[in-house]
Design an enzyme around this catalytic site. Structure first.
Site, PDB file in Angstrom:
ATOM      1  CE  LYS A 224      -1.139   2.556   2.857  1.00 27.22           C
ATOM      2  NZ  LYS A 224      -0.698   3.939   3.339  1.00 27.22           N
ATOM      3  CB  THR A 235       3.479   6.881   3.673  1.00 29.49           C
ATOM      4  OG1 THR A 235       2.652   6.429   4.732  1.00 29.49           O
ATOM      5  CG2 THR A 235       2.625   7.176   2.542  1.00 29.49           C
ATOM      6  CD  GLU A 320      -2.055  11.057  -1.112  1.00 27.64           C
ATOM      7  OE1 GLU A 320      -2.454  10.360  -0.167  1.00 27.64           O
ATOM      8  OE2 GLU A 320      -1.450  12.138  -0.972  1.00 27.64           O
TER       9      GLU A 320
END
Length: 448
Positions: A224, A235, A320
Site C-alpha cells: 500500500k 509511506t 495521490e
C-alpha cells in the site's frame, strides 16, 4: 446617561436577534456529507489485481474492526508456518511509530522460529506520535495474537497506517481477532491487499516464480502506498511471501540490497513517513538456498527484485492525484551518490512536477533542480533529453530541438527524462509522478 442607556438597549436587541437566528438555523436540515468517490488512478495496471499464487506455509484473513471507519475492511492477519524466517527494512524517520520500532527489534530474532510467526496490520490509524499509548497498543496486540496462535510475542509483527497523532483503538482490533483466526485461508491474499489500503485507489500485488533444484519457488507480494512517499522507504506497507528455504541473515542481506534499488528510489511528494515497513517472509516449505553465490541464488534475487520493483512502481503510479509516471535517469555524475542526489532533486521539485502535470516541456526547471541538488555540476557540460528527444547539450539548448516536439512528448502518460552531467561515470535512476490539484484535494481533506 441617555446615550449610554440607548447603546445598552441596542446591544440587547442585537443579542436577541442573534439568539433567534441561531434557533432558526438549528431547525434547518443539513445535508449529509457527499459520499467520496474513489477514482482509480489512470496509471493503474490495466489488467487489475494479478492472480497471485498461494504460498505454501502462509494463510491470510481480514476483518472489519472499525478502526476509523465503519463497514470497511481494515485489518489483515497473516499466519506463517513453523520454520519461517522474516527480514525487513523500515523508515529512517526520527519520529517513527512504536510498531516500526517493535518490528525493527524483532526482525532479526530467530528464537521461536520453529513455532512460526504472524503479521497483523491495520489501516485507518498509524499509531504514530501517540506516546506511551502507542507501545501499549503494540504490546497488547502482540500478546493477544501470540496467545491465540500459540506463538512467542517476539514472533508477532504489527503494522499500522493512517492518521498520525490519534490513539489506536486497539481494543477494536483485539475484538476481531477470533474472527480473523477462524478465517485464515491460503487464498486470502487479495483481500489482504485491500485491507491495508488508505488513500490508495487500487490494491497492489505482484508475483514471480523461479526454478531452484528443479522445483518451483513462488513469490507473492502486496503493498500500500499513495502519498507521503519519499526515499528511506515511503509511506508504504509492503509484505512479500515466498516458500524458499533460506537463512534469515542471507535473506536480510538480499532484501536490504534490493530495497535500495527499488523502494528507496521512488518519490511522490518528498515526505518520508513515520510508518514505513517492508517485511519479507520465507516459509521454508520449498527448495533450499544454501549457497548465496550460486546461479540459483542470483536467479532468486532477480525474481524477488522484480516483485519489489513492480510494487514500488505501482506505488508511484498510484501517487495521490498522479497523471504521469516519470523515470528520471542521471548519468555522467562524479559518483553514483551524486547521481541519485541530482535525480531526486529533479523528482522532488514542485516546479518540475507541476510542469509535468501541465504537459509543459520546461527544461529550465530541470536545470534549476540540478543546480540546487548539492551534487557536483557544470552548467556548460549539462545535457537533457525527453525520451529520445535531445533538448540540451553542452550547456545549451540543442540546435535541433523543437519546442513543439517536446510539448507533444509531454502528453504521454509515461515519461523518461535524462540528464547527463558530463563529469564522470556515476549513474542513478529514480521514479516519480506529477503534482496535480488532486493531490491538494486529497491531503487537505485527509482527516475530515
Amino acid at each position: 446617561m441617555a446615550t449610554k442607556k440607548k447603546y445598552k438597549q441596542k446591544i440587547q436587541k442585537w443579542k436577541s436577534r442573534a439568539k433567534a437566528l441561531k434557533t432558526r438555523l438549528a431547525t434547518v436540515p443539513v445535508a449529509a456529507p457527499a459520499t467520496k468517490v474513489t477514482v482509480v488512478s489512470p496509471l493503474a495496471p490495466k489488467n487489475g489485481f494479478p492472480m497471485l499464487p498461494a504460498i505454501a506455509g502462509v494463510e491470510f484473513a481480514t476483518a472489519q474492526a472499525g478502526v476509523r471507519y465503519k463497514n470497511r475492511t481494515d485489518v489483515m492477519l497473516a499466519r506463517l508456518a513453523p520454520g519461517s524466517v522474516v527480514a525487513g527494512t523500515f523508515t529512517r524517520s526520527a519520529t517513527r511509530s512504536a510498531a516500526v520500532l517493535d518490528c525493527q527489534a524483532k526482525v532479526g530474532v530467530t528464537d521461536g522460529a520453529d513455532q512460526g510467526a504472524a503479521i497483523l496490520v491495520n489501516s485507518g490509524n498509524s499509531n504514530a506520535f501517540t506516546g506511551a499509548r502507542g507501545w501499549t497498543s503494540v504490546n497488547a496486540l502482540s500478546a493477544s495474537v501470540a496467545a491465540k496462535l500459540g506463538l512467542p510475542e517476539s514472533r508477532v509483527f504489527t503494522s499500522s497506517t493512517g492518521v498520525i497523532g490519534e490513539p489506536l483503538p486497539h481494543e477494536r482490533i483485539d475484538a476481531a481477532l477470533d474472527a480473523l483466526v477462524d478465517g485464515l485461508s491460503p487464498d486470502g491474499i487479495p483481500d489482504a491487499a485491500r485491507a491495508i489500503m488508505t488513500t490508495d485507489t487500487y490494491p497492489k500485488g505482484a508475483m514471480a516464480e523461479v526454478e531452484i533444484g528443479g522445483q518451483t519457488v513462488r513469490i507473492a507480494g502486496i503493498a500500500k502506498g499513495s502519498g507521503m512517499i519519499a526515499p528511506d522507504m515511503a509511506t508504504m506497507l509492503v509484505y512479500i511471501f515466498t516458500d524458499v528455504k533460506i537463512a534469515q541473515k542471507a535473506l536480510q542481506t538480499v532484501v536490504s540490497r534490493l530495497t535500495d534499488r527499488s523502494f528507496n528510489c521512488i518519490t511522490v511528494d518528498s515526505d518520508t513517513s513515520t510508518s514505513d515497513t517492508l517485511l519479507i517472509a520465507a516459509t521454508g516449505q520449498g527448495p533450499a538456498l544454501t549457497n548465496m553465490r550460486s546461479a540459483e541464488a542470483k536467479a532468486f534475487e532477480r525474481a524477488l527484485g522484480d516483485v519489489m520493483m513492480n510494487l514500488a512502481h505501482q506505488v508511484v503510479r498510484d501517487g495521490e492525484g498522479a497523471t504521469k509516471f516519470v523515470g528520471i535517469t542521471v548519468s555522467g555524475a562524479q559518483s553514483n551518490e551524486d547521481a541519485k542526489l541530482c535525480a531526486l532533486s529533479i523528482a522532488n521539485s514542485p516546479l518540475v512536477k507541476t510542469a509535468l502535470a501541465g504537459e509543459d516541456p520546461n527544461w529550465g526547471r530541470i536545470v534549476a533542480a540540478v543546480g540546487k541538488s548539492g551534487a557536483a555540476a557544470d552548467r556548460d557540460r549539462l545535457g537533457i533529453t525527453f525520451g529520445d528527444i535531445t533538448v540540451a547539450s553542452g550547456g545549451l539548448v540543442d540546435p535541433g530541438y523543437k519546442e513543439a516536439e517536446g510539448a507533444a512528448y509531454m502528453k504521454n502518460p509515461e515519461l523518461e527524462i535524462g540528464v547527463d552531467l558530463g563529469l564522470g561515470k556515476g549513474t542513478a535512476k529514480v521514479w516519480t509522478c506529477d503534482l496535480t490539484h488532486r493531490y491538494i484535494d486529497i491531503n487537505a481533506d485527509y482527516r475530515s
